[in-house]
Design an enzyme around this catalytic site. Structure first.
Site, mmCIF file in Angstrom:
data_model
loop_
_atom_site.group_PDB
_atom_site.id
_atom_site.type_symbol
_atom_site.label_atom_id
_atom_site.label_comp_id
_atom_site.label_asym_id
_atom_site.label_seq_id
_atom_site.Cartn_x
_atom_site.Cartn_y
_atom_site.Cartn_z
ATOM 1 N N GLU A 1 -5.995 -5.009 10.619
ATOM 2 C CA GLU A 1 -5.029 -3.924 10.790
ATOM 3 C C GLU A 1 -5.352 -3.135 12.059
ATOM 4 O OE1 GLU A 1 -2.794 -2.805 7.038
ATOM 5 O OE2 GLU A 1 -4.527 -1.506 7.142
ATOM 6 N N HIS B 1 -10.028 1.209 4.587
ATOM 7 C CA HIS B 1 -8.758 1.382 5.322
ATOM 8 C C HIS B 1 -8.997 2.355 6.481
ATOM 9 C CE1 HIS B 1 -4.670 2.531 6.287
ATOM 10 N NE2 HIS B 1 -4.271 1.431 5.670
ATOM 11 N N GLY C 1 2.583 -1.242 4.448
ATOM 12 C CA GLY C 1 2.550 0.186 4.114
ATOM 13 C C GLY C 1 3.967 0.719 3.955
ATOM 14 N N GLY C 2 4.461 1.374 5.001
ATOM 15 C CA GLY C 2 5.773 2.041 4.973
ATOM 16 C C GLY C 2 6.885 1.219 4.327
ATOM 17 N N ASN D 1 0.859 -1.191 0.000
ATOM 18 C CA ASN D 1 0.000 0.000 0.000
ATOM 19 C C ASN D 1 0.893 1.238 0.000
ATOM 20 O OD1 ASN D 1 -1.873 1.990 0.434
ATOM 21 N ND2 ASN D 1 -2.497 1.290 2.470
ATOM 22 N N TRP D 2 1.029 1.857 -1.171
ATOM 23 C CA TRP D 2 1.944 3.002 -1.286
ATOM 24 C C TRP D 2 1.309 4.302 -0.774
ATOM 25 C CZ3 TRP D 2 4.339 2.071 -6.877
ATOM 26 C CH2 TRP D 2 5.112 0.903 -6.835
ATOM 27 N N LYS D 3 0.039 4.250 -0.426
ATOM 28 C CA LYS D 3 -0.666 5.412 0.139
ATOM 29 C C LYS D 3 -0.449 6.661 -0.734
ATOM 30 C CE LYS D 3 -0.493 3.267 4.641
ATOM 31 N NZ LYS D 3 -0.518 3.381 6.084
ATOM 32 N N SER E 1 2.750 -2.009 10.607
ATOM 33 C CA SER E 1 4.199 -1.996 10.887
ATOM 34 C C SER E 1 4.888 -3.317 10.532
ATOM 35 C CB SER E 1 4.462 -1.623 12.344
ATOM 36 O OG SER E 1 4.040 -0.290 12.590
ATOM 37 N N GLY F 1 1.770 2.311 10.898
ATOM 38 C CA GLY F 1 2.736 3.396 10.753
ATOM 39 C C GLY F 1 3.416 3.807 12.050
HETATM 40 P P1 PGA Z 1 2.262 0.354 7.795
HETATM 41 O O1 PGA Z 1 0.841 0.540 7.074
HETATM 42 O O2 PGA Z 1 2.864 -0.920 7.267
HETATM 43 O O3 PGA Z 1 3.042 1.554 7.420
HETATM 44 O O4 PGA Z 1 1.993 0.260 9.269
HETATM 45 C C1 PGA Z 1 0.000 -0.544 6.851
HETATM 46 C C2 PGA Z 1 -1.297 -0.070 6.213
HETATM 47 O O5 PGA Z 1 -1.791 0.992 6.605
HETATM 48 O O6 PGA Z 1 -1.846 -0.719 5.331
#
Ligand code: PGA
Length: 254
Positions: free
Chosen positions: A168, A96, A234-235, A7-9, A213, A174
């Site tokens: 999640e 999300h 994500g990150g 997920n590159w957001k 995370s 994050g």
């Molecule tokens: P994260 O994000 O890996 O940066 O915690 C996960 C997500 O929001 O899908």
């Protein structure tokens, strides 16, 4: 089969997204047992998809969108419908926590979005999870149960059987504060149990991922959990070495 989702957001210009894609392509080997799904910002999706078509294996990476609207067309400034993206993406993230928190998405809206995804044969990835207070007060299972009950309301049991759900926990997203794998395992089991209670045998077929995370160092601990079908990253998915290493863990776990 394991699912590893990136997920590159709201990150990366088109040029940066293309660069990251090429690095991932060089670093990750073709394999049959891990489905790698990239969720770039919508602005880069068309370019990436076209570029992917030129690879030796155009199916090496699948694509998804980070959000969709539930109506097919109309005067909804700024929104993107499922028919608009269905030639570009096979998956859509729905509900999300960042959409629920910053854009006021309710379970009722999430339910309509899930229904719209299936209407146009896009597989939704539904995100559910409790916040820090509910977690500390021990309400996580109830929160998840309530979310699922409302979110899945408009789906048929055969649709639920095809659904991907990402557990999640909001406090883990994050923050670097990832969930204890044993706790995540219980929540994954609970999600499957609730889907089974609501939709019988079909409900139990739902795929369940962990997200929050995820990093190369903790990926394997989740991938080995009973009932865990993969990860939503994500990150760490913005760093090609980290993401490739997470994919590698999945290849070794299947
Ligand atoms: P994260 O994000 O890996 O940066 O915690 C996960 C997500 O929001 O899908």
């Amino acid at each position: 089969m394991k699912y590893i989702l990136a997920n590159w957001k709201m990150h990366l210009t088109v040029a940066q997204a293309l660069l990251l894609f090429n690095r991932l392509d060089q670093k990750i080997k073709d394999n049959q047992n891990v489905e790698i799904i990239l969720f770039p910002p919508i602005s880069a999706l068309f370019t990436l998809k076209n570029h992917a078509e030129t690879l030796k294996n155009p199916k090496k990476f699948k694509f998804g969108v980070q959000n969709i609207y539930f109506r097919d067309e109309g005067a909804y400034t700024g929104e993107i419908s499922v028919p608009m993206v269905k030639d570009l993406a096979a998956y859509a993230i729905v509900g999300h926590s960042e959409r629920r928190i910053y854009f006021g998405e309710t379970d009722n809206l999430v339910a309509k979005k899930l229904q719209a995804s299936f209407r146009h044969s896009i597989t939704p990835v539904l995100c559910v999870g409790e916040n820090a207070i509910d977690h500390t007060e021990g309400h996580a299972q109830k929160i998840i149960t309530d979310q699922l009950t409302e979110d899945l309301m408009l789906l048929t049991s055969s649709e639920v059987a095809k659904l991907i759900i990402a557990y999640e926990p909001i406090w883990a997203i994050g923050t670097g504060n990832f969930a204890d794998p044993k706790e995540a395992e219980k929540m994954i089991a609970k999600i499957r149990e609730v889907c089974g209670d609501l939709y019988g045998k079909d409900g139990e077929k739902v795929k369940v991922l962990y997200g929050g995370s995820v990093e190369p160092d903790n990926a394997k601990a989740y991938l080995k959990l009973k009932g865990c079908d993969g990860l939503l990253v994500g990150g760490a998915s913005l760093n090609y070495q980290m993401f490739a290493s997470i994919v590698d863990s999945a290849v070794q776990t299947v």
